[in-house]
Design a protein around this motif. Structure first.
Motif, PDB file in Angstrom:
ATOM      1  N   MET A   1     -41.932  42.599 -28.793  1.00  0.00           N
ATOM      2  CA  MET A   1     -42.545  41.875 -27.660  1.00  0.00           C
ATOM      3  C   MET A   1     -41.479  41.344 -26.701  1.00  0.00           C
ATOM      4  SD  MET A   1     -45.585  41.011 -26.583  1.00  0.00           S
ATOM      5  CE  MET A   1     -46.290  39.938 -25.366  1.00  0.00           C
ATOM      6  N   ILE A   2     -40.465  40.696 -27.270  1.00  0.00           N
ATOM      7  CA  ILE A   2     -39.350  40.201 -26.452  1.00  0.00           C
ATOM      8  C   ILE A   2     -38.060  40.777 -27.030  1.00  0.00           C
ATOM      9  CG2 ILE A   2     -37.919  38.140 -26.029  1.00  0.00           C
ATOM     10  CD1 ILE A   2     -40.222  38.074 -24.181  1.00  0.00           C
ATOM     11  N   LYS A   3     -37.227  41.302 -26.141  1.00  0.00           N
ATOM     12  CA  LYS A   3     -35.919  41.774 -26.587  1.00  0.00           C
ATOM     13  C   LYS A   3     -34.836  40.900 -25.955  1.00  0.00           C
ATOM     14  CE  LYS A   3     -36.675  46.605 -27.727  1.00  0.00           C
ATOM     15  NZ  LYS A   3     -38.103  46.805 -27.507  1.00  0.00           N
ATOM     16  N   ILE A   4     -33.875  40.499 -26.765  1.00  0.00           N
ATOM     17  CA  ILE A   4     -32.740  39.737 -26.252  1.00  0.00           C
ATOM     18  C   ILE A   4     -31.537  40.671 -26.181  1.00  0.00           C
ATOM     19  CG2 ILE A   4     -31.299  37.683 -26.534  1.00  0.00           C
ATOM     20  CD1 ILE A   4     -34.300  37.013 -26.241  1.00  0.00           C
ATOM     21  N   ALA A   5     -30.923  40.705 -25.002  1.00  0.00           N
ATOM     22  CA  ALA A   5     -29.778  41.597 -24.761  1.00  0.00           C
ATOM     23  C   ALA A   5     -28.554  40.754 -24.392  1.00  0.00           C
ATOM     24  CB  ALA A   5     -30.114  42.590 -23.652  1.00  0.00           C
ATOM     25  N   PRO A   6     -27.796  40.312 -25.378  1.00  0.00           N
ATOM     26  CA  PRO A   6     -26.592  39.537 -25.070  1.00  0.00           C
ATOM     27  C   PRO A   6     -25.609  40.358 -24.227  1.00  0.00           C
ATOM     28  CG  PRO A   6     -27.223  39.206 -27.349  1.00  0.00           C
ATOM     29  CD  PRO A   6     -28.058  40.346 -26.823  1.00  0.00           C
ATOM     30  N   SER A   7     -25.030  39.697 -23.222  1.00  0.00           N
ATOM     31  CA  SER A   7     -24.108  40.380 -22.321  1.00  0.00           C
ATOM     32  C   SER A   7     -22.680  40.238 -22.818  1.00  0.00           C
ATOM     33  CB  SER A   7     -24.226  39.797 -20.912  1.00  0.00           C
ATOM     34  OG  SER A   7     -23.128  40.252 -20.148  1.00  0.00           O
ATOM     35  N   ILE A   8     -22.070  41.375 -23.119  1.00  0.00           N
ATOM     36  CA  ILE A   8     -20.724  41.417 -23.684  1.00  0.00           C
ATOM     37  C   ILE A   8     -19.675  40.860 -22.704  1.00  0.00           C
ATOM     38  CG2 ILE A   8     -20.081  43.783 -22.970  1.00  0.00           C
ATOM     39  CD1 ILE A   8     -19.764  42.509 -26.564  1.00  0.00           C
ATOM     40  N   LEU A   9     -20.083  40.713 -21.430  1.00  0.00           N
ATOM     41  CA  LEU A   9     -19.178  40.154 -20.419  1.00  0.00           C
ATOM     42  C   LEU A   9     -18.632  38.788 -20.841  1.00  0.00           C
ATOM     43  CD1 LEU A   9     -18.110  40.545 -17.464  1.00  0.00           C
ATOM     44  CD2 LEU A   9     -20.126  39.306 -16.691  1.00  0.00           C
ATOM     45  N   SER A  10     -19.426  38.046 -21.593  1.00  0.00           N
ATOM     46  CA  SER A  10     -19.022  36.689 -21.972  1.00  0.00           C
ATOM     47  C   SER A  10     -18.323  36.621 -23.328  1.00  0.00           C
ATOM     48  CB  SER A  10     -20.247  35.763 -22.001  1.00  0.00           C
ATOM     49  OG  SER A  10     -20.817  35.669 -20.722  1.00  0.00           O
ATOM     50  N   CYS A  11     -18.024  37.789 -23.929  1.00  0.00           N
ATOM     51  CA  CYS A  11     -17.417  37.760 -25.268  1.00  0.00           C
ATOM     52  C   CYS A  11     -15.910  37.553 -25.183  1.00  0.00           C
ATOM     53  CB  CYS A  11     -17.732  39.058 -26.020  1.00  0.00           C
ATOM     54  SG  CYS A  11     -16.616  40.438 -25.670  1.00  0.00           S
ATOM     55  N   ASP A  12     -15.287  37.432 -26.360  1.00  0.00           N
ATOM     56  CA  ASP A  12     -13.826  37.403 -26.458  1.00  0.00           C
ATOM     57  C   ASP A  12     -13.370  38.861 -26.542  1.00  0.00           C
ATOM     58  OD1 ASP A  12     -11.203  37.316 -27.167  1.00  0.00           O
ATOM     59  OD2 ASP A  12     -11.492  36.070 -28.962  1.00  0.00           O
ATOM     60  N   PHE A  13     -12.834  39.381 -25.438  1.00  0.00           N
ATOM     61  CA  PHE A  13     -12.499  40.814 -25.374  1.00  0.00           C
ATOM     62  C   PHE A  13     -11.386  41.226 -26.338  1.00  0.00           C
ATOM     63  CE2 PHE A  13     -14.818  40.668 -21.291  1.00  0.00           C
ATOM     64  CZ  PHE A  13     -15.658  41.748 -21.503  1.00  0.00           C
ATOM     65  N   ALA A  14     -10.606  40.272 -26.800  1.00  0.00           N
ATOM     66  CA  ALA A  14      -9.580  40.595 -27.798  1.00  0.00           C
ATOM     67  C   ALA A  14     -10.223  40.943 -29.141  1.00  0.00           C
ATOM     68  CB  ALA A  14      -8.621  39.421 -27.955  1.00  0.00           C
ATOM     69  N   ARG A  15     -11.494  40.570 -29.294  1.00  0.00           N
ATOM     70  CA  ARG A  15     -12.205  40.810 -30.553  1.00  0.00           C
ATOM     71  C   ARG A  15     -13.502  41.567 -30.280  1.00  0.00           C
ATOM     72  NH1 ARG A  15     -14.026  36.101 -31.479  1.00  0.00           N
ATOM     73  NH2 ARG A  15     -14.814  36.670 -33.521  1.00  0.00           N
ATOM     74  N   LEU A  16     -13.427  42.567 -29.417  1.00  0.00           N
ATOM     75  CA  LEU A  16     -14.624  43.255 -28.927  1.00  0.00           C
ATOM     76  C   LEU A  16     -15.526  43.777 -30.052  1.00  0.00           C
ATOM     77  CD1 LEU A  16     -16.027  44.316 -26.312  1.00  0.00           C
ATOM     78  CD2 LEU A  16     -14.752  46.428 -26.634  1.00  0.00           C
ATOM     79  N   GLY A  17     -14.949  44.511 -30.998  1.00  0.00           N
ATOM     80  CA  GLY A  17     -15.742  45.109 -32.073  1.00  0.00           C
ATOM     81  C   GLY A  17     -16.413  44.049 -32.932  1.00  0.00           C
ATOM     82  N   GLU A  18     -15.644  43.011 -33.282  1.00  0.00           N
ATOM     83  CA  GLU A  18     -16.217  41.921 -34.098  1.00  0.00           C
ATOM     84  C   GLU A  18     -17.348  41.220 -33.360  1.00  0.00           C
ATOM     85  OE1 GLU A  18     -13.142  39.044 -35.376  1.00  0.00           O
ATOM     86  OE2 GLU A  18     -11.792  40.765 -35.182  1.00  0.00           O
ATOM     87  N   GLU A  19     -17.154  41.011 -32.068  1.00  0.00           N
ATOM     88  CA  GLU A  19     -18.186  40.333 -31.279  1.00  0.00           C
ATOM     89  C   GLU A  19     -19.476  41.161 -31.245  1.00  0.00           C
ATOM     90  OE1 GLU A  19     -17.646  37.177 -30.686  1.00  0.00           O
ATOM     91  OE2 GLU A  19     -16.794  36.962 -28.679  1.00  0.00           O
ATOM     92  N   ALA A  20     -19.330  42.468 -31.052  1.00  0.00           N
ATOM     93  CA  ALA A  20     -20.512  43.341 -31.035  1.00  0.00           C
ATOM     94  C   ALA A  20     -21.218  43.296 -32.394  1.00  0.00           C
ATOM     95  CB  ALA A  20     -20.110  44.772 -30.684  1.00  0.00           C
ATOM     96  N   ALA A  21     -20.445  43.360 -33.462  1.00  0.00           N
ATOM     97  CA  ALA A  21     -21.035  43.317 -34.811  1.00  0.00           C
ATOM     98  C   ALA A  21     -21.715  41.973 -35.055  1.00  0.00           C
ATOM     99  CB  ALA A  21     -19.944  43.570 -35.852  1.00  0.00           C
ATOM    100  N   ALA A  22     -21.112  40.910 -34.566  1.00  0.00           N
ATOM    101  CA  ALA A  22     -21.685  39.573 -34.760  1.00  0.00           C
ATOM    102  C   ALA A  22     -23.024  39.449 -34.039  1.00  0.00           C
ATOM    103  CB  ALA A  22     -20.709  38.507 -34.258  1.00  0.00           C
ATOM    104  N   ILE A  23     -23.125  40.053 -32.861  1.00  0.00           N
ATOM    105  CA  ILE A  23     -24.382  40.006 -32.115  1.00  0.00           C
ATOM    106  C   ILE A  23     -25.468  40.784 -32.851  1.00  0.00           C
ATOM    107  CG2 ILE A  23     -25.505  40.872 -29.994  1.00  0.00           C
ATOM    108  CD1 ILE A  23     -23.909  38.195 -29.688  1.00  0.00           C
ATOM    109  N   GLN A  24     -25.089  41.928 -33.398  1.00  0.00           N
ATOM    110  CA  GLN A  24     -26.059  42.715 -34.159  1.00  0.00           C
ATOM    111  C   GLN A  24     -26.523  41.931 -35.394  1.00  0.00           C
ATOM    112  OE1 GLN A  24     -24.880  46.770 -34.882  1.00  0.00           O
ATOM    113  NE2 GLN A  24     -26.952  47.318 -35.489  1.00  0.00           N
ATOM    114  N   ALA A  25     -25.575  41.338 -36.103  1.00  0.00           N
ATOM    115  CA  ALA A  25     -25.908  40.563 -37.306  1.00  0.00           C
ATOM    116  C   ALA A  25     -26.768  39.349 -36.958  1.00  0.00           C
ATOM    117  CB  ALA A  25     -24.624  40.116 -38.006  1.00  0.00           C
TER     118      ALA A  25
END
Ligand code: DX5
Ligand code: ZN
Length: 220
Positions: A1-25
């Motif tokens: 019904m509702i999808k949340i799409a976090p914007s990676i623009l605001s992440c810590d780019f030095a930890r890109l992969g971890e940030e993406a995994a954290a959002i999925q988790a």
């Protein structure tokens, strides 16, 4: 019904992969990827190699938002990099119909985005062609700006138009979405909510995503 799409623009780019995994988790539905060329908008963010890296780091749908002058020239590379959805701006150069056809011919879902100063009627001929409409609720270019509630008229217009046409593209909002504003957007028909600072600016991503989702669901 509702999808949340976090914007990676605001992440810590030095930890890109971890940030993406954290959002999925944390229960994020899509990962929103803001591409800026320093020309269409007065900011430069990230490009094709970053999308490629994100593709390896997560299996969440990659919702690529092109804020670039000439999307047609780069769409094939963004598809190859692993985008699931490609949204470009109606204000950008080139023929939007051709760009939508190009995205579809490469097997990816196509979206059209509209900036705050553009009249919503310009979308009329494109609505039947796209899979998604992205209404900007801030001026594109930067995270952390305030939600423009007056853009809700555009959501109402698009919803009514789509009903008349018997079509139902995804309706997405982007900019200033938080637990305070998510309900407003949802009440006006938005079902995909992009959130940058309201997720990455919080210590617990799961709590942040849940709060935005609950606020939206309460107004659907
Ligand atoms: C702005 C971008 C947004 C931005 C949202 O040009 O398209 O996706 O990252 O950030 P917040 O949620 O902080 O307004
Ligand atoms: Zn965006």
């Amino acid at each position: 019904m509702i999808k949340i799409a976090p914007s990676i623009l605001s992440c810590d780019f030095a930890r890109l992969g971890e940030e993406a995994a954290a959002i999925q988790a944390a229960g994020g539905d899509w990962l929103h990827v803001d591409v800026m060329d320093g020309h269409f908008v007065p900011n430069i963010s990230l490009g094709i190699p970053v999308v490629q890296s994100l593709r390896k780091a997560t299996n969440m749908p990659l919702d690529v938002h092109l804020m670039i002058s000439d999307p047609g020239a780069y769409i094939p590379q963004f598809v190859k990099a692993g985008s699931d959805w490609i949204t470009f701006h109606v204000e950008s150069e080139g023929d939007p119909v051709k760009n939508i056809q190009l995205i579809h011919s490469l097997g990816v879902k196509a979206g059209i985005s509209i900036s705050p100063d553009t009249p919503v009627q310009v979308l009329d001929p494109l609505l039947p062609l796209v899979d998604l409409v992205l209404v900007m609720t801030v001026r594109p270019g930067f995270g952390g700006q305030s939600f423009m509630a007056d853009m809700m008229d555009k959501l109402d217009y698009i919803t009514k138009k789509c009903l008349q046409l018997g079509i139902s593209p995804q309706l997405e909002v982007d900019g200033g979405i938080s637990r305070e504003t998510a309900g407003i957007a949802a009440a006006h028909g938005a079902r995909i909510l992009v959130a940058g600072s309201a997720v990455f600016g919080k210590p617990d991503y799961r709590v942040a995503i849940d709060e935005i989702r609950q606020a939206a669901l309460a107004h659907c």
